[in-house]
Design an enzyme around this catalytic site. Structure first.
Site, PDB file in Angstrom:
ATOM      1  N   GLU A 199       0.800  -1.230   0.000  1.00 42.43           N
ATOM      2  CA  GLU A 199       0.000   0.000   0.000  1.00 42.43           C
ATOM      3  C   GLU A 199       0.831   1.279   0.000  1.00 42.43           C
ATOM      4  OE1 GLU A 199      -3.287   0.142   2.759  1.00 42.43           O
ATOM      5  OE2 GLU A 199      -3.505  -2.031   2.664  1.00 42.43           O
ATOM      6  N   ASP A 252      -2.610  -4.601   3.432  1.00 44.51           N
ATOM      7  CA  ASP A 252      -2.808  -4.898   4.853  1.00 44.51           C
ATOM      8  C   ASP A 252      -3.818  -6.021   5.060  1.00 44.51           C
ATOM      9  OD1 ASP A 252      -1.044  -2.894   5.462  1.00 44.51           O
ATOM     10  OD2 ASP A 252      -2.593  -1.388   5.834  1.00 44.51           O
ATOM     11  N   ASP A 302      -6.532  -6.653   6.719  1.00 45.71           N
ATOM     12  CA  ASP A 302      -7.802  -6.323   7.345  1.00 45.71           C
ATOM     13  C   ASP A 302      -8.818  -6.138   6.221  1.00 45.71           C
ATOM     14  OD1 ASP A 302      -7.140  -3.865   6.244  1.00 45.71           O
ATOM     15  OD2 ASP A 302      -6.698  -2.915   8.160  1.00 45.71           O
ATOM     16  N   GLU A 329     -10.209  -3.534   4.861  1.00 41.46           N
ATOM     17  CA  GLU A 329      -9.882  -2.511   3.882  1.00 41.46           C
ATOM     18  C   GLU A 329      -8.722  -2.966   3.003  1.00 41.46           C
ATOM     19  OE1 GLU A 329      -9.480   2.327   3.664  1.00 41.46           O
ATOM     20  OE2 GLU A 329      -9.834   1.332   5.562  1.00 41.46           O
ATOM     21  N   TYR A 361       1.358  -4.808  13.137  1.00 39.99           N
ATOM     22  CA  TYR A 361       0.294  -4.005  12.528  1.00 39.99           C
ATOM     23  C   TYR A 361      -0.505  -3.276  13.591  1.00 39.99           C
ATOM     24  CZ  TYR A 361      -3.329  -2.779   9.155  1.00 39.99           C
ATOM     25  OH  TYR A 361      -4.191  -2.081   8.337  1.00 39.99           O
ATOM     26  N   ARG A 373      -3.485  -1.608  13.414  1.00 33.75           N
ATOM     27  CA  ARG A 373      -4.954  -1.569  13.404  1.00 33.75           C
ATOM     28  C   ARG A 373      -5.460  -2.964  13.755  1.00 33.75           C
ATOM     29  NH1 ARG A 373      -3.606   1.795   9.040  1.00 33.75           N
ATOM     30  NH2 ARG A 373      -4.255   3.949   9.383  1.00 33.75           N
ATOM     31  N   HIS A 412      -5.501 -10.832  14.181  1.00 28.99           N
ATOM     32  CA  HIS A 412      -4.196 -10.191  14.275  1.00 28.99           C
ATOM     33  C   HIS A 412      -3.628 -10.437  15.660  1.00 28.99           C
ATOM     34  CE1 HIS A 412      -4.521  -7.935  10.568  1.00 28.99           C
ATOM     35  NE2 HIS A 412      -5.698  -7.472  10.926  1.00 28.99           N
TER      36      HIS A 412
END
Length: 946
Positions: free
Chosen positions: A18, A104, A106, A108, A334, A336, A381
């Site tokens: 990203e 990532d 997740d 999103e 990570y 988030r 996570h």
């Protein structure tokens, strides 16, 4: 054969992440055979306007970017600023044998990976590469063990995006029409704003109560030391067996919640103190209990934001920006995450450091395991922790500033989570005596001693309340026993007043949203950023204060879109979205119910869609029905709030104001209200003061020379005087005439300025004289105060009065002095705040070109709405600097000289024209040659015998 092994045998593999920073770090771990490139976030999204929607779509689709009539099909477009990057990715993919989507892990990130696959249309094998830390081993493990795209996660994220688009694009226009243009509404931001507004309403309705008690200082008769004090300080707990009222016993209305407690007023408290002056006291009881405190769980997103706010003064946004850099550079996992789980590797690393740094006595026999506390937590996570299988101590990282401080916080919390409990004892001592008037008084004192600090050696959690006692605070009491006689050295009378509920801070608002299960922890920072940027909320110190504008917005939403800002409804929506992510519910039926209402969505079999309403058995209209009926919304009514004494606060197009009476009628009063005033500070008394102040235009009289009327006004940039030009005076064109205007001096006010003052102000600039070379010197009043000007050379004057009194000789003497520059010319600071914990340099508030700002000499941060020089605290100053550092240096846009552009354009045009001419000549010559050849061929053919 694994992808890593294949890379060693040739072939080219494209890895898309990203961010460019992440790409650079990962490239170093993968080496030859891999090309690592960034998508730079999302490459496509729903269109931001109708102009971006393809021409084949018409009607509502062009407005919403979603085809609500055909199963809510989203219309995706490549972002204009990403088209060049998409072309680059396509070119790199064309030269590659495999594609690794390494966004990532997740929802999103999964959606970004899906969009990349949809846009790039790869004809080579595609792998989904996932990792939660950027270390060499983790990246190689991720390459060797890819997975497929998780379509359920993609669908869940797409549903969220569509839902938020429908909510925002349908409700926001209602705010534009009924409150003010350019406002916005959102599924979580509107609820977050409502929480802040409701807290302010509680503060406005709050009525303070006064209560009194006594504090006794009792001597034990022994010589004390640090471990056994000689005095015992205790507070009055009961009189004649009835508990003495404390702040918690009063309601928001200022009244006692129960009659079972004794409310002491000042007179009674002082009388009791006097009656206890010669009383013999004794220890009635000593109660000791074991004290035990377990360590806190490792950080997840919200707890990291809360602690960074409490301990480092970081806002949620700044915390996530700094954490992002730490993650991308391989320092933490990570950032988030909803999880408090640590991997076996992390547990081993933490336990090793406990032994190494604190000794085996601080290490529990078994590793600690922390259960998840967040409902519907996202993917599995890890918690936020230092990366790698051996944690680097903060000193080993080489980090500095904000990154060092946040890493240290994460490191300490992680290590502490694998340490032993803190243990000790808590003691309560009750002391009694009978007063001279016969009343029995009982005092109470509580203490705490920690015999083994355990995890507190490494880390102690902060508190939202600055007056709260932290876990590691000890309160040692003298070693007394039941029956011991005590002497009262002093009995003091203490008055208290109950306080309104504290405003939310970023940390406490994040905590509230999470406890109500509203929104996702990963989005809280952006939500708070949005309500600050929209002007719904501003900061006063660390407190979040709602603006008057937010009161109008929330008022409208509550009265006409009640379900959309209902806390339980919003939480249920979150549950439904999570069910879609788990495959337990279907997206389209749920969206139909939400948008069109009960009749369009089918039944509860749609997987939770039936719960998208308010839970009752009545007909539930959808969002579309709610925004269609706007006639019932009275714009003036929803933006009006009673203050008292017939005064109404109104939120207008140009800001808040108060008025009393009817416009154009006798006795009508109106006054502007500062947008920076906290709503709970607009009391009836303050409103009366504002109305009593002079407002509007003040006619000062006619200029004896021009005959024009001179008036004084209160403008956007402060009070000023100006002249009224006669009707018919041209305002535009070559013959335009501008009225003379001048700002009032700081020593002047609208209600005292005279015609003479105004004429003198409008006479500026004043010609003082000319120097030896004939250059004119003028005295002028500017934005930054009075000054002299000679050509391009300006010199500041110390007083405004000098503009009218300074002589040529005095002006020449000022110009004869060397001009002060840099620090020598700098104004003294407006306020000193202390030493910044990051740069360790003194922080001051200065007055700059764009207003007051805080600086430590390296970083400058402008004060925001709600901040004032008088009220700004050191903590707020450090927070502003931290946010500015997190943003990084401003990007400079290279400017090209217009002349060069023109020259380049001219050259390009000339080259193009020349090229066209050459091409035309070549074409003509070619045609001529072809024609000649054809003619010659005919002649040859004619000459040949049959």
């Amino acid at each position: 054969m694994s992808p890593t092994s294949e890379a060693a045998h040739g072939g080219r593999r494209l890895v898309i992440v990203e961010s460019p920073a992440k790409a650079k770090t990962i490239k170093g771990y993968l080496g030859p055979g891999y090309v690592v490139e960034a998508s730079v976030g999302h490459i496509r999204d729903l269109p931001s306007g109708a102009a971006e929607v393809p021409e084949k779509y018409t009607g509502e689709v062009r407005r919403l970017g979603v085809d609500v009539e055909h199963d809510f099909q989203p219309i995706y477009v490549v972002n204009a600023d990403k088209k060049a990057q998409v072309r680059k990715l396509k070119e790199l993919l064309a030269e590659s044998d495999e594609l690794f989507l390494a966004t990532d892990e997740d929802r999103e990130g999964e959606a970004i990976a899906w969009h990349l696959q949809e846009v790039l249309k790869p004809k080579v094998p595609v792998h989904r590469m996932v990792f939660h830390e950027i270390t060499k081993d983790a990246i190689r493990e991720a390459v060797a063990n890819p997975r497929e795209l998780n379509q359920r996660m993609v669908d869940a994220q797409e549903t969220r995006r569509i839902l938020d688009r429908l909510y925002g694009y349908e409700v926001s226009p209602v705010l534009w029409k009924k409150v003010m243009p350019k406002l916005s509404a959102g599924r979580v931001q509107s609820v977050a704003t409502r929480l802040v507004v409701e807290r302010e309403r509680e503060r406005i309705a709050f009525r303070s109560a006064e209560y009194w008690d006594l504090t006794g200082t009792f001597a034990t008769g022994r010589t004390g030391d640090a471990s056994d004090p000689s005095q015992l300080v205790a507070r009055l707990a009961a009189v004649d067996g009835k508990r003495v009222a404390q702040g918690r016993d009063f309601g928001a209305d200022g009244r006692l919640k129960s009659e079972s407690v004794l409310h002491l007023d000042e007179a009674n408290a002082r009388a009791l103190a006097a009656a206890l002056a010669d009383t013999a006291f004794g220890v009635r009881s000593v109660e000791s209990k074991p004290y035990r405190r377990s360590p806190y769980a490792p950080f997840r997103t919200t707890t990291l934001q809360q602690e960074a706010s409490r301990k480092l003064g970081f806002g949620a946004k700044a915390t996530m920006q700094v954490a992002q850099k730490l993650y991308e550079n391989g320092f933490i996992t990570y950032m988030r995450t909803d999880s408090t789980i640590l991997s076996d590797t992390a547990v081993s690393a933490a336990r090793a450091q406990v032994t190494q740094l604190y000794g085996a006595d601080y290490l529990p026999e078994k590793p600690r395991v922390y259960a998840g506390k967040v409902k519907n937590a996202q993917e599995a996570h890890e918690a936020i922790r230092p990366s790698g299988d051996r944690f680097r101590t903060p000193a080993e990282t080489g980090l500095t500033g904000d990154q060092f401080r946040l890493y240290e916080l994460i490191w300490k919390r992680t290590v502490a989570s694998q340490m032993k409990d803190a243990t000790g004892n808590s003691v309560t001592v009750k002391i009694g005596g009978r007063a001279a008037d016969g009343r029995d008084a009982e005092f109470s004192a509580s203490g705490k001693t920690i015999t083994f600090h355990g995890f507190m050696k490494a880390y102690v959690e902060g508190a939202d309340d600055p007056n709260a006692e932290l876990d590691d605070r000890e309160r040692r009491l003298p070693q007394v026993a039941e029956g011991d006689a005590l002497t009262a050295d002093e009995i003091t009378v203490d008055g208290h007043a109950t306080k309104p509920p504290a405003r939310y801070t970023e940390a406490s608002l994040v905590k509230e949203l999470e406890e109500r299960e509203i929104g996702r922890p990963s989005t809280y920072a952006s939500i708070i950023g949005t309500i600050l940027d929209r002007g719904y909320v501003f900061k006063k110190g660390t407190a979040l204060v709602p603006s008057f504008l937010s009161f109008a917005v929330v008022n409208l939403l509550e009265k006409h879109f009640g379900r959309l800002v209902d806390y339980d409804f919003t939480a249920r929506m979150e549950d439904d979205l999570d069910r879609i992510a788990r495959g337990e519910a279907q997206s389209v039926p749920w969206l139909k119910r939400f948008y069109f209402g009960e009749g369009e969505a089918g039944t509860a079999a749609s997987g939770g869609a039936a719960d998208a309403g308010n839970g009752d058995g009545d007909h539930l209209g959808g969002l579309k029905e709610l925004v269609t009926d706007l006639g019932a919304i009275d714009a003036r009514e929803i933006s009006s709030f009673p203050v008292g004494n017939g005064i109404m606060l109104r939120v207008g197009k140009y800001g808040p104001y108060i008025e009393r009476g009817e416009k154009d009628q006798e006795g009508y009063q109106k006054a502007d209200v500062s947008a920076e005033l906290a709503p709970d500070e607009l009391t009836v008394e303050h409103a009366e003061e504002l109305l009593a102040k002079p407002s509007g235009d003040f006619e000062l009289g006619a200029d004896p020379v021009s005959g024009n009327q001179i008036v004084a006004k209160d403008g956007r940039y402060g009070p000023y005087v100006t002249e009224i030009l006669p009707e018919g005076t041209p305002k535009t064109g070559k013959n335009a005439v501008k009225p003379r205007t001048a700002s009032l001096f700081k020593s002047m006010s609208l209600d005292t300025v005279t015609l003479e003052d105004a004429l003198r102000l409008m006479s500026l600039p004043r010609v003082v004289g000319t120097d030896a070379e004939g250059v004119e010197i003028t005295a002028q009043n500017g934005r930054y105060g009075p000054y002299l000007k000679k050509g391009t050379d300006s010199r500041s004057l110390t007083e405004e009065a000098q503009l009218f009194t300074i002589t040529l000789e005095e002006a020449l003497a000022i110009y004869a002095q060397p001009k002060q520059r840099g620090r020598a010319a700098a104004k003294p600071p407006l306020k000193e705040l202390g030493t910044d914990p990051v740069s360790e340099k003194p922080v001051v508030v200065k007055d700059g070109r764009f207003g007051p700002y805080v600086t430590d000499g390296e970083t400058n941060a402008t004060l925001r709405t709600g901040d004032s020089v008088e009220d700004i605290t050191p903590e707020r100053g450090y927070e502003l600097l931290a946010e500015k550092r997190a943003k990084g240096p401003a990007k400079k846009t290279a400017k090209k000289a217009p002349a060069k552009k023109a020259t380049t354009a001219k050259k390009t045009a000339t080259k193009t024209a020349a090229k066209k001419t050459t091409t035309a000549k070549k074409t003509a010559a070619k045609k001529t040659t072809t024609a000649k050849k054809a003619t010659a061929a005919k002649k040859t053919a004619a000459a040949k015998p049959e």
